[in-house]
Design a protein around this motif. Structure first.
Motif, mmCIF file in Angstrom:
data_model
loop_
_atom_site.group_PDB
_atom_site.id
_atom_site.type_symbol
_atom_site.label_atom_id
_atom_site.label_comp_id
_atom_site.label_asym_id
_atom_site.label_seq_id
_atom_site.Cartn_x
_atom_site.Cartn_y
_atom_site.Cartn_z
ATOM 1 N N GLU A 1 -66.229 -29.423 -48.942
ATOM 2 C CA GLU A 1 -65.579 -28.651 -49.983
ATOM 3 C C GLU A 1 -64.590 -29.605 -50.722
ATOM 4 O O GLU A 1 -63.879 -30.350 -49.921
ATOM 5 N N THR B 1 -64.822 -16.747 -50.782
ATOM 6 C CA THR B 1 -65.281 -17.269 -52.016
ATOM 7 C C THR B 1 -64.351 -17.176 -53.435
ATOM 8 O O THR B 1 -64.012 -18.017 -54.225
ATOM 9 N N ASN C 1 -56.265 -26.879 -53.332
ATOM 10 C CA ASN C 1 -57.193 -26.734 -54.217
ATOM 11 C C ASN C 1 -57.358 -28.314 -54.836
ATOM 12 O O ASN C 1 -56.784 -29.191 -54.422
ATOM 13 N N ARG D 1 -61.255 -19.038 -53.117
ATOM 14 C CA ARG D 1 -61.349 -20.457 -53.749
ATOM 15 C C ARG D 1 -61.648 -20.663 -55.138
ATOM 16 O O ARG D 1 -61.107 -21.617 -55.757
ATOM 17 N N GLU E 1 -59.466 -22.725 -57.675
ATOM 18 C CA GLU E 1 -59.977 -23.795 -58.514
ATOM 19 C C GLU E 1 -59.608 -23.333 -59.873
ATOM 20 O O GLU E 1 -59.603 -24.550 -60.724
ATOM 21 N N SER F 1 -62.232 -28.052 -52.078
ATOM 22 C CA SER F 1 -60.926 -27.244 -51.649
ATOM 23 C C SER F 1 -61.427 -26.580 -50.249
ATOM 24 O O SER F 1 -62.531 -26.354 -49.932
ATOM 25 N N GLY F 2 -60.252 -26.249 -49.969
ATOM 26 C CA GLY F 2 -60.508 -25.605 -48.353
ATOM 27 C C GLY F 2 -59.634 -24.375 -48.083
ATOM 28 O O GLY F 2 -58.523 -24.158 -48.576
ATOM 29 N N VAL F 3 -60.346 -23.693 -47.381
ATOM 30 C CA VAL F 3 -59.578 -22.415 -46.841
ATOM 31 C C VAL F 3 -59.921 -22.621 -45.285
ATOM 32 O O VAL F 3 -60.929 -22.100 -44.865
ATOM 33 N N ILE G 1 -54.510 -24.288 -46.903
ATOM 34 C CA ILE G 1 -55.104 -23.822 -47.990
ATOM 35 C C ILE G 1 -54.715 -24.944 -49.114
ATOM 36 O O ILE G 1 -53.691 -25.489 -49.433
#
Lengths: 123, 656
Positions: free
Chosen positions: B4, B26, B52, B29, B33, B6-8, B50
């Motif tokens: 991804e 989701t 972005n 995210r 973003e 971005s990440g969580v 976390i």
């Protein structure tokens, strides 16, 4: 004849004023800077001094302070002449010890009125 | 490494509920973003959990660094090695950042490529922190441009003002010669009876004077527009001012055979305003009236008016029986370089600047100008000024207001503490500072004078014994400078307890030769509004008494004279207390010192305002005596604060 010391560095102003003072019956002594003004005030003991304020060597404010600080010349009335018709200039001149104030260009009847008043002469 | 952008990152417990939370992840995210900022959140162990896309982009962070494998310290070291923070010791930079993480903080950082990031880091509950990056490059560039534009404009304005000031001097000098020599020649010609030449020479002279008037007007207007027109407030004697105005406009009135009527009550009194500007305004209006009226009447009416809101104003009406104006003409009246009708310039001359300047002046003096007129029925121009002028700058202008006597805003009284003893500064800061006074500090007289000249305080406390120049010399210098002479001074010195306290009755002294302006100012300070007041002049020199009498009587007060202290005491005994006593020190029979001491001993004279007249140089004995009797004296070693506070309040209110 009543003697007036004119302290003025501008040649044309000096010429005009001295001629017109002479015409009005005064004897005119000339100084071209503040230091000469202080020296001549002591040497010549004029009845009155007309002092330009922006002068070389020593400015008119300082020259007036020195004239007024010397007991031998302190009694001579000084009229400040300046091109700046601002209240601040008037107050600065008065604070320096000037007895009167007039702005340039000189209006002869007005200036003569002030000279005569200070010297106690009739109009 | 994660696919991804971005990440969580989630812990093991969270992973168990992944199905339930999938939707939330989701959403989170999507939210991240769609933010216009770079976001990075670290857990309690400083691992990135976390982030972005913008975070990655802003810092050019390689993908292998994104995720929980590395800590905040790793990133900082990596960025530092990459040269992101410039030429600094990375460990020092890191230590500083780690320390900052304990609190909310925000800073700006310029990256090597020139972009400017605003970084905000905030601790989050339960440990860890969130970092938010905003790209403020454009804002910064706009700010820089704006600042540069402002500086350029200011510089241009300064250059323009300097140019105008110099230019006006350069223009005036030859003009003086033209006017002066044509006058001399005209006088010569008159002596010789050459009337034809007199007429021509007078035309040269008149044209020269007209040109001089234009130059002065243009200079005035440019000063107003540059915000460089100073307002200089003083107590103006209105009836005297009217006489001066009359002398100047008289010849203009006779020129068109107009009758000039002055309607001014004899008891109109004084107005605190700028004499030069008020006079110039009235002369402008009156010369206009004289110009546009033929064989008619021009009236100057001065009156005091009480407004509906209870505020008093002084009203100056200039009424003429001249050609008058239409509504439309009146609308253009106060604009620069326009007259009511462009043909008027041809017919009547003038710069078209007089009314514009007058309007600005009225505004600078806190008032306004208005006009009423009808074609063929004459005009009335009215200037209305507040009876209590708190100088107001003209529209848009920031003209400095030179008003040494202006009262301070309540609660914002600035006190300059002048003392070489740090303990005194500390004590005063601890006490007066707490009372709401704004304290400023000077360690010696030279520093004190510099501070005062740059920004005059409302009060000065002055130590007597100081290095470089002593307190008395500082006081002497202050009294010789118009901008400083009105500042109340409290002398702080070491005296014994029985002298503790103050005798405000003579918080002033004057030096000889007497400055008339200053004397009048003092009279107004101590005897405000008391038109029937008496000033007792105590001096052995009859010439001084006569001179002072003349000045005092010219402002409408009465004078009583005494040749020495004994005579003065006798007079005080037989009369009601005077408004003010002017006291010479060196006198035969009983000197001023003895008089002060004896008068002081009588309770009803404790508050009597006494202004001491002295020669410029005081002996040590005289200084010492004045220290104990004419100024506030406090004992630094005792308990001065309560007394000082009371004295400050008293002087502040007295000064208001």
């Amino acid at each position: 004849m009543t003697k007036i010391l004119l302290v003025e560095d501008n040649e044309m102003n000096r010429d005009m004023l001295s001629r017109r003072l002479s015409r009005n019956g005064f004897e005119v002594v000339i100084a071209v800077n503040g230091q000469e003004g202080v020296d001549l005030a002591l040497a010549e003991k004029p009845a009155l001094i007309l002092m330009d304020m922006s002068l070389p060597v020593l400015d008119g404010w300082e020259a007036t302070r020195r004239v007024k600080a010397n007991p031998e010349t302190a009694g001579i009335p000084v009229i400040a002449l300046t091109a700046h018709a601002m209240a601040k200039d008037r107050d600065d001149a008065m604070a320096a010890g000037c007895d009167e104030f007039d702005t340039k260009p000189v209006e002869m009847p007005r200036l003569l009125g002030k000279i005569r008043a200070l010297l106690g002469l009739p109009d | 490494m994660r696919p991804e952008i971005s990440g969580v990152e989630m812990g093991e417990n969270a992973a168990r509920d992944e199905m339930d939370h999938g939707n939330e992840a989701t959403l989170l995210r999507a939210t991240l973003e769609n933010m216009s900022q770079g976001v990075a959140m670290y857990d309690a162990r400083h691992r990135l959990v976390i982030w972005n896309q913008l975070f990655r982009d802003y810092l050019d962070m390689p993908d292998e660094f994104l995720g929980t494998e590395h800590t905040f310290s790793d990133y900082i070291r990596y960025l530092g090695e990459r040269g992101e923070f410039g030429d600094v010791d990375i460990e020092v930079a890191l230590a500083q950042r780690l320390k900052q993480l304990e609190t909310h903080h925000r800073f700006e950082r310029t990256r090597p490529d020139g972009t400017v990031l605003e970084v905000r880091r905030d601790p989050v509950p339960g440990g860890g922190f969130i970092a938010i990056y905003t790209d403020i490059t454009e804002r910064k560039q706009a700010e820089t441009k704006l600042r540069e534009a402002k500086e350029a404009a200011e510089s241009a304005s300064r250059v323009k003002s300097a140019f105008l000031a110099n230019m006006s001097h350069e223009l005036r000098t030859p003009l003086n010669a033209i006017i002066g020599y044509s006058e001399i020649l005209s006088e010569d010609a008159a002596d010789e009876g050459n009337t034809a030449m007199v007429a021509d020479l007078d035309k040269i002279q008149a044209a020269g004077k007209h040109l001089l008037g234009l130059i002065n007007d243009i200079l005035d207007l440019s000063k107003i527009e540059a915000g460089r027109m100073d307002v200089y407030l003083e107590q103006v004697f209105l009836s005297r001012m009217v006489e001066e105005v009359k002398t100047i406009v008289g010849p203009m009135m006779t020129k068109n055979a107009n009758e000039f009527v002055i309607d001014c009550p004899v008891d109109i009194g004084t107005l605190r305003t700028d004499l030069t500007k008020l006079k110039q305004s009235l002369i402008n209006l009156l010369s206009n009236a004289a110009k546009f009226t033929k064989q008619g009447t021009v009236t100057l009416r001065i009156s005091r008016v009480t407004q509906v809101d209870g505020c008093g104003t002084v009203r100056f009406d200039v009424t003429d029986s001249g050609i008058g104006m239409s509504e439309e003409q009146m609308g253009r009246l106060f604009q620069a370089f326009t007259q009511a009708d462009s043909s008027t310039t041809r017919n009547f001359g003038g710069t078209g600047l007089g009314l514009t300047i007058t309007k600005h002046f009225a505004a600078m003096l806190g008032g306004a100008i208005s006009v009423a007129s009808e074609p063929g029925k004459g005009s009335t121009f009215t200037i209305e000024l507040p009876a209590e002028t708190r100088a107001a700058a003209a529209d848009g202008s920031t003209g400095a207001v030179l008003d040494p006597g202006a009262p301070a805003e309540p609660g914002a009284i600035t006190v300059l503490v002048v003392d070489d003893d740090p303990a005194v500064h500390e004590v005063l800061a601890a006490t007066l500072g707490k009372e709401g006074y704004i304290l400023r500090h000077a360690r010696d007289g030279v520093e004190a004078l510099n501070i005062m000249r740059a920004d005059p305080p409302d009060l000065v406390t002055l130590d007597v014994m100081m290095p470089k120049i002593d307190g008395w010399s500082v006081l002497g210098i202050m009294k010789s400078e118009p901008a400083l002479e009105h500042i109340p001074v409290i002398m702080l010195t070491i005296v014994d307890d029985r002298n503790l306290g103050y005798s405000l009755g003579a918080s002033e002294y004057m030096t000889k030769p007497i400055d008339r302006q200053r004397l009048i100012a003092l009279i107004h300070k101590f005897a405000p509004g008391s038109e029937e007041g008496v000033v007792l002049v105590v001096d052995d020199d009859p010439q001084v008494r006569a001179l002072v009498r003349q000045t005092i009587e010219s402002v409408g007060l009465h004078v009583a004279e005494a040749a020495d202290g004994a005579e003065a005491l006798a007079w005080l005994d037989a009369h009601r207390p005077p408004s003010l006593v002017l006291l010479d020190l060196m006198m035969p029979v009983m000197d001023g010192f003895t008089f002060l001491a004896q008068a002081r001993a009588v309770p009803k004279f404790a508050e009597l305002p006494i202004v001491v007249l002295t020669a410029k140089e005081l002996t040590d004995h005289e200084r010492d005596f004045l220290a104990r009797n004419t100024l506030l004296i406090l004992n630094k070693s005792a308990q001065p604060i309560g007394t000082l506070g009371a004295a400050l309040a008293h002087i502040a209110s007295h000064n208001r």
